[in-house]
Design a protein around this motif. Sequence first.
Motif, PDB file in Angstrom:
ATOM      1  N   PRO A   1       7.890-108.248  13.892  1.00 23.64           N
ATOM      2  CA  PRO A   1       7.451-107.474  15.063  1.00 23.64           C
ATOM      3  C   PRO A   1       6.009-107.773  15.463  1.00 23.64           C
ATOM      4  O   PRO A   1       5.586-107.396  16.556  1.00 23.64           O
ATOM      5  CB  PRO A   1       7.623-106.021  14.606  1.00 23.64           C
ATOM      6  CG  PRO A   1       7.659-106.075  13.112  1.00 23.64           C
ATOM      7  CD  PRO A   1       8.285-107.385  12.763  1.00 23.64           C
ATOM      8  N   ARG A   2       5.268-108.460  14.602  1.00 24.74           N
ATOM      9  CA  ARG A   2       3.897-108.828  14.947  1.00 24.74           C
ATOM     10  C   ARG A   2       3.823-110.137  15.726  1.00 24.74           C
ATOM     11  O   ARG A   2       2.740-110.612  16.057  1.00 24.74           O
ATOM     12  CB  ARG A   2       3.049-108.944  13.676  1.00 24.74           C
ATOM     13  CG  ARG A   2       2.715-107.606  13.032  1.00 24.74           C
ATOM     14  CD  ARG A   2       1.709-107.804  11.900  1.00 24.74           C
ATOM     15  NE  ARG A   2       2.302-108.547  10.796  1.00 24.74           N
ATOM     16  CZ  ARG A   2       1.614-109.143   9.835  1.00 24.74           C
ATOM     17  NH1 ARG A   2       0.288-109.114   9.872  1.00 24.74           N
ATOM     18  NH2 ARG A   2       2.216-109.776   8.854  1.00 24.74           N
ATOM     19  N   THR A   3       4.991-110.730  16.031  1.00 25.20           N
ATOM     20  CA  THR A   3       5.014-111.964  16.800  1.00 25.20           C
ATOM     21  C   THR A   3       4.405-111.736  18.181  1.00 25.20           C
ATOM     22  O   THR A   3       4.765-110.785  18.874  1.00 25.20           O
ATOM     23  CB  THR A   3       6.460-112.473  16.952  1.00 25.20           C
ATOM     24  OG1 THR A   3       6.985-112.785  15.650  1.00 25.20           O
ATOM     25  CG2 THR A   3       6.504-113.724  17.816  1.00 25.20           C
ATOM     26  N   LEU A   4       3.499-112.596  18.573  1.00 28.75           N
ATOM     27  CA  LEU A   4       2.882-112.528  19.898  1.00 28.75           C
ATOM     28  C   LEU A   4       3.667-113.415  20.855  1.00 28.75           C
ATOM     29  O   LEU A   4       4.053-114.534  20.500  1.00 28.75           O
ATOM     30  CB  LEU A   4       1.428-112.994  19.842  1.00 28.75           C
ATOM     31  CG  LEU A   4       0.494-112.196  18.919  1.00 28.75           C
ATOM     32  CD1 LEU A   4      -0.877-112.860  18.865  1.00 28.75           C
ATOM     33  CD2 LEU A   4       0.368-110.756  19.386  1.00 28.75           C
ATOM     34  N   GLN A   5       3.904-112.915  22.056  1.00 26.79           N
ATOM     35  CA  GLN A   5       4.668-113.675  23.039  1.00 26.79           C
ATOM     36  C   GLN A   5       3.867-113.814  24.322  1.00 26.79           C
ATOM     37  O   GLN A   5       3.352-112.834  24.854  1.00 26.79           O
ATOM     38  CB  GLN A   5       5.998-112.987  23.339  1.00 26.79           C
ATOM     39  CG  GLN A   5       6.858-113.758  24.344  1.00 26.79           C
ATOM     40  CD  GLN A   5       8.218-113.121  24.568  1.00 26.79           C
ATOM     41  OE1 GLN A   5       8.553-112.115  23.940  1.00 26.79           O
ATOM     42  NE2 GLN A   5       9.010-113.692  25.451  1.00 26.79           N
ATOM     43  N   LEU A   6       3.772-115.037  24.814  1.00 24.87           N
ATOM     44  CA  LEU A   6       3.082-115.336  26.067  1.00 24.87           C
ATOM     45  C   LEU A   6       4.063-116.027  26.996  1.00 24.87           C
ATOM     46  O   LEU A   6       4.757-116.975  26.594  1.00 24.87           O
ATOM     47  CB  LEU A   6       1.875-116.233  25.827  1.00 24.87           C
ATOM     48  CG  LEU A   6       0.749-115.662  24.950  1.00 24.87           C
ATOM     49  CD1 LEU A   6      -0.328-116.710  24.745  1.00 24.87           C
ATOM     50  CD2 LEU A   6       0.158-114.426  25.587  1.00 24.87           C
TER      51      LEU A   6
END
Length: 410
Positions: A227-232
């Motif tokens: 859940p700490r994955t960053l998405q751009l």
Amino acid sequence: MAKDEPDLAFRRVSELELDSVIVDALRGVLPAVAEQTVAAVTAEVPNYAGAFSGRMGETIQSAVQWALGTFLRWVDQSAASDLDTPIGPALEGAYELGRGEARGGRSMDALQAAYRVGARVAWRELSATAVTHGLPATTVAKFAELVFAFIDELSAASVSGHADELATSGRVRQRYLERLGQHIIAAESEEALRASAERAGWQPPTTLTAVLVPAARARSVVTQLSPRTLQLVEDLPGIDADDGMSLLLVPDMDGPSRPALLGAVDGTRAVVGPAREWTKASSSYSRALRGRALASDDVVDTDTRLAELVLGADLEALHDLRRQVLAPLSTLSPNTAERLAETLRSWLLHQGRRNDVAEELFVHAQTVRYRMGQLRELYGDRLEDPRTVLELTVALATNPDNEVRAATDA
């Protein structure tokens, strides 16, 4: 915002007959009712056991008394000529209470439990006072309906405030997370990155791995990751907005965990960069960008394509090298030049083991001998020179048939 208009149940206030004596008596017991309500909530709702102590308890008690006073003003027949007497301030207060619970990281469960306890205590005390002062039995049921309708309105306003705060804070945090991702791939200073992570409420991992994945597949991939994955999804340097790509910065998927990451993106035509210390993950993004040039029908794992990435780092230099070292083949026909280049590449990679070369090329060992004889005539002693062997190995490493034709046609 809280609702501007109260529930239609409040329109039935005209059916309630409370004379001034009963209303005055009810007002007189409000301080005691507020005190008992706070005591009951403290005893029965564990989440508020400590929160209602000291000055905070006094503040809450005053708020309860004020809310009940608003209710009495509403039902007071002396003011009933104006049935639009606003209860908006009470609802607004309940709305803000819900927002405060959300900001404190608490769900609505405790607050709704407090409303239930408060409604029970308030009804018990107010009804006892009203009956004692002569409220007819036929009116008690109507009085009860309005008491509980009023509490329900307050509860609904709090629920609305809680939901609005979560939505607002969620959007704000998402913006902070997106900004953090942009700062990471822009290679900002470690100090700036840590400040950005703290602002976003994001706990830094040890490493991050940049993954470029088609935007249409990003959601299904993210559900399988931390859940700490960053998405751009916007403003990705080096990627055209029309390409439809998203960037994922995935925490702690290095070493033994990498196969799980590759499994999550299987079949998505993703490009997976190397794991890097999280403050230096811009290099993982840069590697993933370069990896897009490697043709593949499936996932490109840049960790397994390092040689090709190195060779493609300066394509003009690679083309020049190929033209130089393949120049002896330029006197031959294109087909012959390609066959000899293919044989030479295999011979170099198999370190001169003729049978292995023959097996790879599906030819007889004597054919390999014949072709290598031709190559020795063309290159002479240079095939024994380490520098020439290195240059030929690099030039032919990726078996570039088209490049051989281009080099020999030059």
